[in-house]
Structure formats: C-alpha cells, structure tokens
Design an enzyme around this catalytic site. Sequence first.
Site, PDB file in Angstrom:
ATOM      1  N   SER A  87      11.208  91.169 -19.183  1.00  0.00           N
ATOM      2  CA  SER A  87      11.662  91.088 -17.793  1.00  0.00           C
ATOM      3  C   SER A  87      12.406  89.784 -17.518  1.00  0.00           C
ATOM      4  O   SER A  87      12.807  89.531 -16.386  1.00  0.00           O
ATOM      5  CB  SER A  87      10.473  91.220 -16.830  1.00  0.00           C
ATOM      6  OG  SER A  87       9.638  90.082 -16.896  1.00  0.00           O
ATOM      7  N   ASN A 144      17.933  79.278 -16.874  1.00  0.00           N
ATOM      8  CA  ASN A 144      17.605  78.461 -15.706  1.00  0.00           C
ATOM      9  C   ASN A 144      16.139  78.049 -15.654  1.00  0.00           C
ATOM     10  O   ASN A 144      15.600  77.777 -14.583  1.00  0.00           O
ATOM     11  CB  ASN A 144      17.960  79.213 -14.409  1.00  0.00           C
ATOM     12  CG  ASN A 144      19.435  79.516 -14.260  1.00  0.00           C
ATOM     13  OD1 ASN A 144      19.822  80.478 -13.636  1.00  0.00           O
ATOM     14  ND2 ASN A 144      20.291  78.688 -14.856  1.00  0.00           N
ATOM     15  N   GLY A 196      15.672  88.022 -18.153  1.00  0.00           N
ATOM     16  CA  GLY A 196      17.042  88.138 -18.622  1.00  0.00           C
ATOM     17  C   GLY A 196      17.641  86.784 -18.923  1.00  0.00           C
ATOM     18  O   GLY A 196      16.981  85.742 -18.851  1.00  0.00           O
ATOM     19  N   GLY A 222      19.724  85.066 -17.196  1.00  0.00           N
ATOM     20  CA  GLY A 222      19.700  84.172 -16.044  1.00  0.00           C
ATOM     21  C   GLY A 222      18.402  83.392 -15.959  1.00  0.00           C
ATOM     22  O   GLY A 222      18.406  82.171 -15.761  1.00  0.00           O
ATOM     23  N   CYS A 226      10.347  83.594  -8.547  1.00  0.00           N
ATOM     24  CA  CYS A 226       9.318  84.631  -8.430  1.00  0.00           C
ATOM     25  C   CYS A 226       7.941  84.003  -8.253  1.00  0.00           C
ATOM     26  O   CYS A 226       7.148  84.437  -7.402  1.00  0.00           O
ATOM     27  CB  CYS A 226       9.350  85.534  -9.654  1.00  0.00           C
ATOM     28  SG  CYS A 226       9.142  84.692 -11.246  1.00  0.00           S
TER      29      CYS A 226
END
Length: 297
Positions: free
Chosen positions: A158, A166, A160, A162, A126
């Site tokens: 916001s 990571n 999660g 994942g 992002c």
Amino acid sequence: MGKMKAAIIGTGNIGSDLLAKLMKSPVLECGVFTGHKPDSRGIARAKALGVPTSVESVSYIEKHPDCCELVFDATSVEGHRHNAPILKRLGKFTIDLTPAHIGAFCIPAVNLEEGLRQDNVNLITCGGQAIIPIALAISRVQHDISYLELVATIASKSAGMGTRNNIDEFTQTTKDALRDFTGVARTKAMINLNPAEPPITMHNTLYILCGKPDMDRIRRAAFDMEKVIQGYVPGFHIVLGPVLENGRVTLSVEVTGGGDYLPKYAGNLDIITCAAVKIATEYALKKGYGNNGDGRN
C-alpha cells in the site's frame, strides 16, 4: 444548486480512490482527472468511466480554470510545492494529500471549520489523521503529558512511490503536527513498511508518557474521539487499550479501507481520501451545493 466540480491532480492510487469516492458523492463531481503520464492506469480507468482527463497536470487547470472550484492534490511533496502557488493564484480551494505542509494542517475530527476558512489545507499523513485526534483528546484530559510517540505500520503493497519518496517528510510533518495540535513539546513519528503476505491492515500505535495517568478519563476521551472519526472513516477502530504498563500508556488503532478502489488493507490511503472528501463535502455544502435550496441536504 447541483454538484461542485473538483479537479484531481495525481492519477495514482490515491487519486484513483478519490475519483471512486467522488463518483458516489451527492455534492461533488470530477471536473478533470489530470496527471502527467499518458500511460497511467488511472487515466485509462477514468476515461472508461467517462470522466474528463488530461496529461497536462496543473497546466490544464491554468488553461481551463472553469473546470473546477476545488482541487485535490494527490501528487507528491515536490509536486505540491510546484502546484500550490499556481492554485492560489487561480483562487482554488486546495486540499493537499501530500506531507508538503504548505497549507494549514486540517483533521476533520479536530479543526474542520477552521480548515474551511483557508485557501490550502494539508492533511498531514495517514498516521497523523489516525492518531493525532486521539492524542489531542487525551491531552485535553491528561495535562501532564511529557512525551508522545506515533508508530505507523502499513503494508508494503500500500506504499507507492509517493509514500516511499516522501518518508522523511512523512516523519517530520507528522511529528510537527502531533506537537502543534497537542502542545506537547517532545514528540516522535515513525513509519514501518511491512512486507508480510497476505498484506497487513494499517496499524498505528500511540505511546504516552505522563505523570499520573487517569486511565478512566483517558479511555473515555479516546473512545469518544473514535466515534467522531468513524463518522467519516467507518473502518477506524481502537484495537488495543488504552492500557498502562510500566508507567507508559499505549493505544493502537486499525484502519480498514472502504474498498472503493484500493484493497481493504490499504487503510493508510483510505483514511487520507476519506478525510479529503469530508472536507470537500463540507466546503461544497457551505457554498450551497448539493442541497434543495433551503440549506438542507
């Protein structure tokens, strides 16, 4: 032609937001929404919408290759490392929304056409989608940049599993992409998870060190790129700068989500799904989908 069928692997927040965006698309439709958790809320929601679902993850696409021409991988770094060779063998154009960096980096505002010629494109992160286009635009008018630093700040709600699992890949992949796109050797990327209530909107800050900054050219370059990004991420805005202080140029952007599935504060997830849908849409159009037969939409 009608709509191109796309598969979504990963039934969490990102996959669910992708599905919401595909439901509104004039050129894309979901051929299957697949993961590996039978009790996934995403699976239940997709079923309620009448979307084909599976809990066989990428194996479903192996068994039913005609279900899609294009695949969004919204799993994890580990998940994409497993899925990528399978999708390559099946000849599926793949858009990777994880920081796995197996495919070529792609940012729609920067290298969309090049990305469409690949078989697997990686959307970096992002922060990468938000800041790298601005950094690149500035590097094109300011040629003596010696250091770039990106700090992404997002709401904890916001982020999660994942994202949390990571984080190392997030920072390394973003750093590498920032270096590769701009040509600046010294780069750094960081992410902050902010637990504030109410949740904060995604912010990304870029710090630039250079010799003699031409602030007029830097500002024009940044705001010109802002308009390009807003073409597919309407909630993207420069909210600070560029400003020069103590020899350092600083610029901050904010990304407000579209609210398709995720809360509007989750701009960090929305910018990734917006970029993915932009790439997929252009890929489908090039293949002749979604137009009236003469190349016009």
